[in-house]
Motif scaffolding. Structure first.
Motif, PDB file in Angstrom:
ATOM      1  N   SER A 108      -3.164  -2.310  -3.963  1.00 29.42           N
ATOM      2  CA  SER A 108      -2.868  -3.212  -5.075  1.00 29.42           C
ATOM      3  C   SER A 108      -1.374  -3.483  -5.131  1.00 29.42           C
ATOM      4  O   SER A 108      -0.557  -2.580  -4.927  1.00 29.42           O
ATOM      5  N   SER A 110       1.414  -5.631  -7.629  1.00 28.76           N
ATOM      6  CA  SER A 110       1.664  -6.433  -8.826  1.00 28.76           C
ATOM      7  C   SER A 110       2.742  -7.473  -8.535  1.00 28.76           C
ATOM      8  O   SER A 110       3.622  -7.257  -7.692  1.00 28.76           O
ATOM      9  N   ILE A 159      -5.378  -7.250   0.048  1.00 30.17           N
ATOM     10  CA  ILE A 159      -4.535  -6.893  -1.095  1.00 30.17           C
ATOM     11  C   ILE A 159      -5.146  -7.384  -2.400  1.00 30.17           C
ATOM     12  O   ILE A 159      -5.582  -8.528  -2.510  1.00 30.17           O
ATOM     13  N   LYS A 160      -5.152  -6.511  -3.385  1.00 30.87           N
ATOM     14  CA  LYS A 160      -5.526  -6.888  -4.744  1.00 30.87           C
ATOM     15  C   LYS A 160      -4.241  -7.247  -5.479  1.00 30.87           C
ATOM     16  O   LYS A 160      -3.442  -6.364  -5.794  1.00 30.87           O
ATOM     17  N   VAL A 189      -0.211   0.476  -9.846  1.00 27.16           N
ATOM     18  CA  VAL A 189      -0.392  -0.251  -8.586  1.00 27.16           C
ATOM     19  C   VAL A 189       0.259   0.523  -7.449  1.00 27.16           C
ATOM     20  O   VAL A 189       1.032   1.459  -7.678  1.00 27.16           O
ATOM     21  N   ASP A 190      -0.047   0.109  -6.231  1.00 27.89           N
ATOM     22  CA  ASP A 190       0.555   0.771  -5.072  1.00 27.89           C
ATOM     23  C   ASP A 190       1.987   0.312  -4.836  1.00 27.89           C
ATOM     24  O   ASP A 190       2.871   1.117  -4.528  1.00 27.89           O
ATOM     25  N   VAL A 210      -2.155  -8.187  -8.526  1.00 27.20           N
ATOM     26  CA  VAL A 210      -2.240  -8.026  -9.976  1.00 27.20           C
ATOM     27  C   VAL A 210      -1.108  -8.834 -10.607  1.00 27.20           C
ATOM     28  O   VAL A 210       0.070  -8.483 -10.469  1.00 27.20           O
TER      29      VAL A 210
END
Length: 323
Positions: free
Chosen positions: A159, A161, A206-207, A223-224, A209
């Protein structure tokens, strides 16, 4: 999409920036003006009475986002202009929408918080008669650690952001493309890149955010990796030198903005000189490592950083910054 292609498109787009795709972000209900003032001494009164200020505009209201731009006013510019004889009020904001609306409505005399692509898009979408005035030291967008602390710790399904306003979200997509995390479609406008312009996200799935820019530092643990605007990073106590990667482009060095009708007024000239004085330059160099500085300071068309964070040494990242 290769970085060199993005760089070329960025240079072209900056010359003819489009006005589509701007979505207003949410805003809070109030902003906090600087109201505490030191007692005026007799000597200060004398300076104010005899100094060469704009007789038709003795009070200057400056609007900035909270963080480094506000600190520049508090720590240097305010004192410089007050010593000249002006009264200076600082109003800070926590979003990117209200500063331009307040400027257009006459609640501010000048604002300092945005890069030119955002200003061009915003004023076109909202039909505002605003213009850029001078550049200011700017903290670049950067990738910072979240749950992962090294750029090499990327993995499938991670993830990330990113700021949710269209202009800065586009920058975040370009950065992820530069890192080799995603592939963008050919021939896109890097200034208006959107999720629909992602050609391939299969490498890491990839997520993304999307968050309001001011919320990004506080959400790092969720998040990562976090892509954070420089001014909000420094406001949260994050050093720019902690960035795992910084955007290489100098296209986003921020500008001040004023109403077009004010461009020839004396107070505008005085504010411009305060931000370009030798005293302010020394303050900026001493205080803001990792920042990108105005091109005019260099006396040519090449800007530089002060101890800028270096990009990771991977084959997927171009060695030279975009121009």
């Amino acid at each position: 999409m290769k970085l060199i292609d993005i760089s070329r498109q960025l240079a072209t787009a900056l010359a003819t920036v489009g006005v589509s795709g701007l979505v207003l972000v949410g805003c809070n209900n109030s902003s906090a003006p600087e109201t505490t003032k030191a007692p005026v001494t007799e000597s200060e009164t004398t300076v104010a009475a005899t100094s060469d200020i704009d007789p038709d505009h003795k009070k200057i209201i400056i609007g900035t986002t909270e963080g480094d731009f506000a600190d520049m006013v508090r720590n240097q510019v305010k004192g410089s202009l007050e010593a000249q004889g002006y009264e200076v009020e600082l109003i800070t904001f926590t979003d990117y929408v209200r500063p331009n609306l307040a400027l257009a409505d006459g609640d501010l005399d000048i604002n300092i918080f945005q890069h030119k692509p955002y200003l061009d898009t915003f004023k076109a979408e909202n039909k505002l008669d605003l213009i850029e005035l001078f550049q200011v030291p700017t903290a670049p967008l950067g990738v910072y650690s979240g749950k992962k602390t090294k750029i090499e710790e990327v993995y499938k399904g991670m993830s990330v952001s990113a700021p949710n306003d269209p202009s800065n979200f586009a920058r975040a997509l370009v950065m992820m493309s530069e890192l080799g995390w995603i592939t963008l479609k050919d021939d896109i406008d890097p200034l208006t890149a959107a999720k629909s312009d992602i050609a391939d996200n299969s490498k890491y799935e990839i997520k993304i955010v999307e968050l309001e820019a001011a919320q990004l530092p506080r959400a790092r643990d969720e998040v990562d990796f976090a892509i954070i605007n420089g001014n909000y990073a420094t406001d949260a106590g994050i050093k720019l030198t902690e960035a795992l990667y910084q955007e290489p482009s100098f296209a986003y060095v921020n500008w001040s903005a004023i109403k077009a009708a004010d461009v020839s007024k004396k107070w505008v000239k005085d504010v411009t000189e305060a931000y370009n004085s030798d005293t302010f330059k020394k303050y900026a160099n001493d205080t803001f490592p990792g920042y990108k500085f105005p091109k005019i300071w260099m006396g040519n068309e090449t800007a530089v950083t002060a101890t800028a964070a270096k990009a990771p040494a991977t084959a997927e990242i171009a060695a030279t910054p975009a121009k």
